[in-house]
Design an enzyme around this catalytic site. Structure first.
Site, mmCIF file in Angstrom:
data_model
loop_
_atom_site.group_PDB
_atom_site.id
_atom_site.type_symbol
_atom_site.label_atom_id
_atom_site.label_comp_id
_atom_site.label_asym_id
_atom_site.label_seq_id
_atom_site.Cartn_x
_atom_site.Cartn_y
_atom_site.Cartn_z
ATOM 1 N N HIS A 31 -87.778 40.329 45.036
ATOM 2 C CA HIS A 31 -88.406 41.340 45.885
ATOM 3 C C HIS A 31 -87.360 42.258 46.510
ATOM 4 O O HIS A 31 -86.816 41.941 47.574
ATOM 5 C CB HIS A 31 -89.212 40.653 46.984
ATOM 6 C CG HIS A 31 -90.263 39.723 46.469
ATOM 7 N ND1 HIS A 31 -89.972 38.481 45.938
ATOM 8 C CD2 HIS A 31 -91.614 39.859 46.389
ATOM 9 C CE1 HIS A 31 -91.103 37.890 45.561
ATOM 10 N NE2 HIS A 31 -92.103 38.703 45.822
ATOM 11 N N GLY A 120 -91.815 31.591 53.018
ATOM 12 C CA GLY A 120 -92.383 32.057 51.748
ATOM 13 C C GLY A 120 -93.893 32.057 51.855
ATOM 14 O O GLY A 120 -94.531 33.068 51.560
ATOM 15 N N PRO A 121 -94.485 30.922 52.296
ATOM 16 C CA PRO A 121 -95.908 30.975 52.625
ATOM 17 C C PRO A 121 -96.050 31.847 53.880
ATOM 18 O O PRO A 121 -95.599 31.468 54.965
ATOM 19 C CB PRO A 121 -96.262 29.517 52.906
ATOM 20 C CG PRO A 121 -95.118 28.707 52.342
ATOM 21 C CD PRO A 121 -93.915 29.574 52.460
ATOM 22 N N LEU A 122 -96.621 33.015 53.726
ATOM 23 C CA LEU A 122 -96.595 34.010 54.802
ATOM 24 C C LEU A 122 -97.214 33.461 56.079
ATOM 25 O O LEU A 122 -98.207 32.736 56.051
ATOM 26 C CB LEU A 122 -97.318 35.275 54.344
ATOM 27 C CG LEU A 122 -96.639 35.992 53.169
ATOM 28 C CD1 LEU A 122 -97.535 37.089 52.617
ATOM 29 C CD2 LEU A 122 -95.286 36.557 53.582
ATOM 30 N N ASP A 158 -96.188 42.683 57.189
ATOM 31 C CA ASP A 158 -97.637 42.878 57.337
ATOM 32 C C ASP A 158 -98.387 41.614 56.938
ATOM 33 O O ASP A 158 -99.384 41.237 57.563
ATOM 34 C CB ASP A 158 -98.100 44.034 56.438
ATOM 35 C CG ASP A 158 -97.387 45.327 56.761
ATOM 36 O OD1 ASP A 158 -97.494 45.806 57.893
ATOM 37 O OD2 ASP A 158 -96.687 45.851 55.859
ATOM 38 N N ASN A 188 -94.195 48.635 57.440
ATOM 39 C CA ASN A 188 -94.032 49.583 56.331
ATOM 40 C C ASN A 188 -95.354 50.006 55.698
ATOM 41 O O ASN A 188 -95.375 50.801 54.759
ATOM 42 C CB ASN A 188 -93.066 49.030 55.265
ATOM 43 C CG ASN A 188 -93.580 47.741 54.626
ATOM 44 O OD1 ASN A 188 -94.756 47.406 54.722
ATOM 45 N ND2 ASN A 188 -92.686 47.007 53.968
ATOM 46 N N ILE A 190 -97.272 48.634 53.720
ATOM 47 C CA ILE A 190 -97.462 48.293 52.300
ATOM 48 C C ILE A 190 -97.514 46.773 52.124
ATOM 49 O O ILE A 190 -96.720 46.042 52.724
ATOM 50 C CB ILE A 190 -96.296 48.851 51.442
ATOM 51 C CG1 ILE A 190 -96.301 50.378 51.414
ATOM 52 C CG2 ILE A 190 -96.313 48.291 50.014
ATOM 53 C CD1 ILE A 190 -97.435 51.011 50.633
ATOM 54 N N HIS A 262 -92.219 46.286 45.774
ATOM 55 C CA HIS A 262 -92.400 45.055 46.562
ATOM 56 C C HIS A 262 -91.807 43.840 45.856
ATOM 57 O O HIS A 262 -90.993 43.130 46.442
ATOM 58 C CB HIS A 262 -93.887 44.803 46.850
ATOM 59 C CG HIS A 262 -94.168 43.389 47.253
ATOM 60 N ND1 HIS A 262 -94.121 42.973 48.555
ATOM 61 C CD2 HIS A 262 -94.440 42.271 46.513
ATOM 62 C CE1 HIS A 262 -94.365 41.662 48.608
ATOM 63 N NE2 HIS A 262 -94.565 41.224 47.382
ATOM 64 N N SER A 382 -109.629 11.942 72.601
ATOM 65 C CA SER A 382 -110.094 11.271 71.383
ATOM 66 C C SER A 382 -108.955 10.705 70.553
ATOM 67 O O SER A 382 -109.112 9.699 69.866
ATOM 68 C CB SER A 382 -110.863 12.255 70.495
ATOM 69 O OG SER A 382 -111.964 12.778 71.193
ATOM 70 N N GLU A 409 -104.810 23.884 65.060
ATOM 71 C CA GLU A 409 -104.149 22.819 64.299
ATOM 72 C C GLU A 409 -102.984 23.352 63.464
ATOM 73 O O GLU A 409 -101.909 22.737 63.406
ATOM 74 C CB GLU A 409 -105.150 22.119 63.372
ATOM 75 C CG GLU A 409 -106.257 21.337 64.086
ATOM 76 C CD GLU A 409 -107.435 22.227 64.481
ATOM 77 O OE1 GLU A 409 -107.426 23.430 64.159
ATOM 78 O OE2 GLU A 409 -108.366 21.698 65.126
ATOM 79 N N PHE A 435 -109.384 17.380 59.810
ATOM 80 C CA PHE A 435 -108.790 18.685 60.071
ATOM 81 C C PHE A 435 -107.329 18.767 59.618
ATOM 82 O O PHE A 435 -106.652 19.776 59.866
ATOM 83 C CB PHE A 435 -108.952 19.068 61.543
ATOM 84 C CG PHE A 435 -110.394 19.092 61.992
ATOM 85 C CD1 PHE A 435 -111.364 19.659 61.172
ATOM 86 C CD2 PHE A 435 -110.787 18.529 63.193
ATOM 87 C CE1 PHE A 435 -112.703 19.658 61.553
ATOM 88 C CE2 PHE A 435 -112.121 18.530 63.578
ATOM 89 C CZ PHE A 435 -113.080 19.091 62.758
ATOM 90 N N HIS A 471 -117.273 15.975 59.587
ATOM 91 C CA HIS A 471 -116.170 15.331 60.304
ATOM 92 C C HIS A 471 -115.655 14.077 59.600
ATOM 93 O O HIS A 471 -114.704 13.466 60.063
ATOM 94 C CB HIS A 471 -116.616 14.965 61.726
ATOM 95 C CG HIS A 471 -116.688 16.151 62.647
ATOM 96 N ND1 HIS A 471 -117.367 17.302 62.311
ATOM 97 C CD2 HIS A 471 -116.161 16.366 63.883
ATOM 98 C CE1 HIS A 471 -117.255 18.176 63.309
ATOM 99 N NE2 HIS A 471 -116.522 17.638 64.261
#
Ligand SMILES: Cc1ncc(C[n+]2csc(CCOP(=O)(O)OP(=O)(O)O)c2C)c(N)n1
Ligand SMILES: [Mg+2]
Length: 666
Positions: A31, A120-122, A158, A188, A190, A262, A382, A409, A435, A471
């Protein structure tokens, strides 16, 4: 401090731009747009603001720099190389994205000095940074501003700001008034699909301000505009977001300002045109000596500041406790306290939900281990994570040890990662097991980075009853067990629960999930808990008594009790049956083959697995010919005992399966 203005700002920024664009070109993937667009902002940050000493990248009081927009990894690698950070020769950049290079596709914690976290995971980076900034405040409250006084800087794009996790993080940071957190938004306009207006029309500054942040704007290509905003941001009494208006791929004549730069190489023609446009006649990976030198000066800017800090630390009365804290050394005595606790539980067997047993273990551990920082995503009563020793942590009291994460979470898990990365702290926090899906991307990073955070996951099956199938997890255990590096423990009683906590606290290189029941479970371990049997992952809890073992019943958590009752039925019919408690698949898998075979009775008849969850993953334990009693789909809303009957997870059903396998139906 030496004058850094002999070489122009543009030269310094262009060095980043072309290292990035050339490395992407050479790797034929990556990138270039983001590093080219943010090169000016990064240059101002690293040459004038960021407190660091490139020669000592682990200095405890350094500013943290988090590249949340991890796809722009070459920006970070160029900076690490140019500042002279150890382990970042030009060859590393030439090997961008190749096996074994520290310059991986996305920044990976532990792969090279100076990479503060995996991104990396935005959205993960900004949320992790909140944990780092929080840990800084906590450290300062504990050890004083003379030895703890640093900022956390984040570059977020972004994409980071669109991801839901960013909202949780921004909201919590604003609430806690983390004034030393500064987010540089790469504004930017984009993303991959093109103009951001296709998908969002949010006013980002108003959004941050609504959460208690200060915001500023800067021209991201004007060094003085950037510097002015950064200067102001450092004086803030609340977290700051600076909207840095930039042009993606700055300098690439036809691709700048578009999504075309990009995530793919510019191409030879465009790259050459960019060289001409920006006045950078140098060959790929060739940085002229004066530029190289001035960047090296920037890398050493903080050396004196660091040395002064070393002197202050040496003279500080808190030196020893600070060093112990950051080395993760616990005070003596916690293990014995926990062993005494186990012995007491064993000597007075009763019935207790393992979520309560976990609370009881924490009451023993938290006074003994000050590094433990608790919390919950609004389920404190809980999940039983609050103890007498852990006062609430608030914006007014960072000395507190219990974080009300709110119903967040995902943010909670990322913040725990940030605290662990910052150093010293042993965060644990609770929510319902179901969860875990809401926090899994951050838990996955805990595992990938090898961070010792502990997830307290309660209400672990249909045993939670009336709240119903929304649940009641059935697939979640399989997901946790499938996550590499995570140790999942599902204890059967209060003694195993205390053992699970000892295992979690002994782990230094990865996370632990402790999976707990809502409903009461009898104490089955009556051996005083002298040896931590759970450490082996699985063990024979009750051997066959009426004769040689013909059946092995293998269960976890709340179903061990059912296996126990099934054993009694079989034994009464003259069939020798053993019960194996298997709190952790991962720890059991790590045992020698002979041990596993002996425990599972691989040469002694048939095996039946029992767990109020899906069979997925159990064939490893029971073999293809084994039987399984558990769930085959989602649960239902009803009292727990009714559900166990309804779904056929009963001692009678387990005994019947065993007899079927033996060819001796009742
Ligand atoms: C959680 C997540 N979803 C999707 C992606 C794939 N992805 C990588 S970059 C990107 C676009 C990011 O846009 P922005 O942050 O504006 O970066 P820029 O294009 O400005 O460099 C996407 C969707 C990802 N890395 N992480
Ligand atoms: Mg963008």
């Amino acid at each position: 401090m030496r004058d850094l203005h002999q070489v122009s700002h543009a030269d310094m920024a262009n060095a980043i731009r072309f290292l990035a664009a050339d490395a992407v070109e050479r790797a034929a993937s990556g990138h270039p747009g983001m590093p080219m667009g943010m090169a000016d902002v990064a240059t101002v940050l690293f040459t004038r603001f960021l407190k660091f000493d490139a020669a000592q990248p682990r200095w405890a009081d350094r500013d943290r720099f988090v590249l949340s927009a991890g796809h722009g990894s070459m920006l970070l690698y160029a900076l690490l190389h140019l500042t002279g950070t150890p382990g970042w020769p030009i060859e590393a950049l030439r090997d961008f994205r190749q096996l074994g290079s520290p310059a991986a596709g996305h920044p990976e914690y532990g792969h090279g000095e100076g990479i503060e976290t995996t991104t990396g995971p935005l959205g993960q980076g900004i949320a992790t940074a909140v944990g780092m900034a929080l840990a800084e405040e906590m450290d300062r409250a504990r050890f004083g501003a003379d030895i703890v006084d640093h900022h956390t800087w984040v570059i977020a794009g972004d994409g980071c700001l669109m991801e839901g996790i960013s909202q949780e993080a921004i909201s919590l940071a604003g609430h806690l008034r983390l004034k030393k957190l500064i987010v540089l938004w790469d504004d930017n306009g984009i993303t991959i699909d093109g103009d951001t207006s296709a998908a969002t029309s949010e006013d980002q500054r108003k959004r941050f301000e609504a959460s208690g942040w200060a915001t500023l704007a800067a021209d991201g290509h004007d060094p003085e505009s950037i510097a002015e905003a950064m200067e102001q941001a450092r004086q803030s009494d609340r977290p700051v977001m600076i909207a840095c208006r930039t042009r993606i791929g700055y300098g690439a004549p036809s691709k700048a300002g578009t999504a075309k730069c990009h995530g793919s190489p510019l191409g030879a023609g465009e790259l050459q045109a960019a060289r001409e446009a920006l006045g950078w006649p140098h060959a790929a990976f060739d940085i002229p000596l004066p530029v190289r030198e001035i960047w090296a000066v920037a890398g050493g800017r903080g050396a004196e500041v660091r040395q002064d800090w070393e002197v202050r630390l040496a003279a500080s009365p808190r030196r020893a406790s600070f060093l112990d804290h950051h080395a993760g050394r616990y005070p003596e005595g916690w293990r014995q306290a926990l062993a005494d606790h186990r012995a007491a539980l064993s000597s007075k067997p009763g019935a207790m939900a393992t979520r309560k047993a976990s609370g009881a273990a924490l009451e023993v551990l938290t006074p003994a281990i000050p590094q433990m920082i608790g919390g919950s995503a609004d389920l404190t009563g809980s999940v039983n994570t609050l103890t007498k020793a852990t006062a609430p942590l608030t914006a007014e009291n960072f000395g507190g040890r219990y974080i009300h994460y709110g119903v967040r979470e995902h943010g909670m898990a990322a913040v725990m990662n940030g605290m662990a990365l910052h150093g010293g702290y042993r965060p644990y926090a609770g929510t319902f097991l179901v969860f875990a899906d809401y926090l899994h991307p951050a838990l996955r990073l805990s595992s990938l980075m090898g961070l010792p955070v502990t997830y307290v996951l309660t209400h672990d099956s249909i045993g939670l009853g009336e709240d119903g199938p929304t649940h009641q997890p059935v697939e979640t255990l399989a997901m946790l067990r499938a996550t590499p590096g995570l140790v999942t423990l599902r204890p059967a009683d209060a003694v195993e629960t205390a053992e699970a906590w000892e295992i979690a606290l002994d782990r230094r290189d990865g996370p632990t999930a402790i999976v707990l029941s809502r409903q009461d479970l009898p104490t089955l371990r009556l051996d005083g808990g002298v040896e931590n049997a759970s450490r082996r992952g699985g063990y024979v809890l009750a051997e066959a008594a009426c004769g040689p073992r013909r059946v092995t019943l293998i269960a976890t958590g709340s179903e061990v009790e059912i296996a126990y009752e099934a054993r009694a039925l079989l034994e009464a019919a003259g069939i020798g049956a053993a019960v194996v408690s298997l709190p952790s698949f991962e720890l059991f898998r790590a045992q020698p083959a002979e041990y596993r075979a002996a425990v599972l009775g691989q040469r002694d008849g048939v095996r039946v697995g029992v767990e109020a969850a899906l069979r997925f993953g159990w064939d490893e334990v029971i073999g293809a010919s084994g039987a399984f009693v558990g769930m085959t789909g989602f649960g239902a809303s009803a009292p727990a005992d009714v559900l166990y009957q309804h779904f056929g997870i009963t001692a009678g059903a387990v005994a019947a399966k065993a007899r079927d396998l033996l060819g001796e139906p009742a």
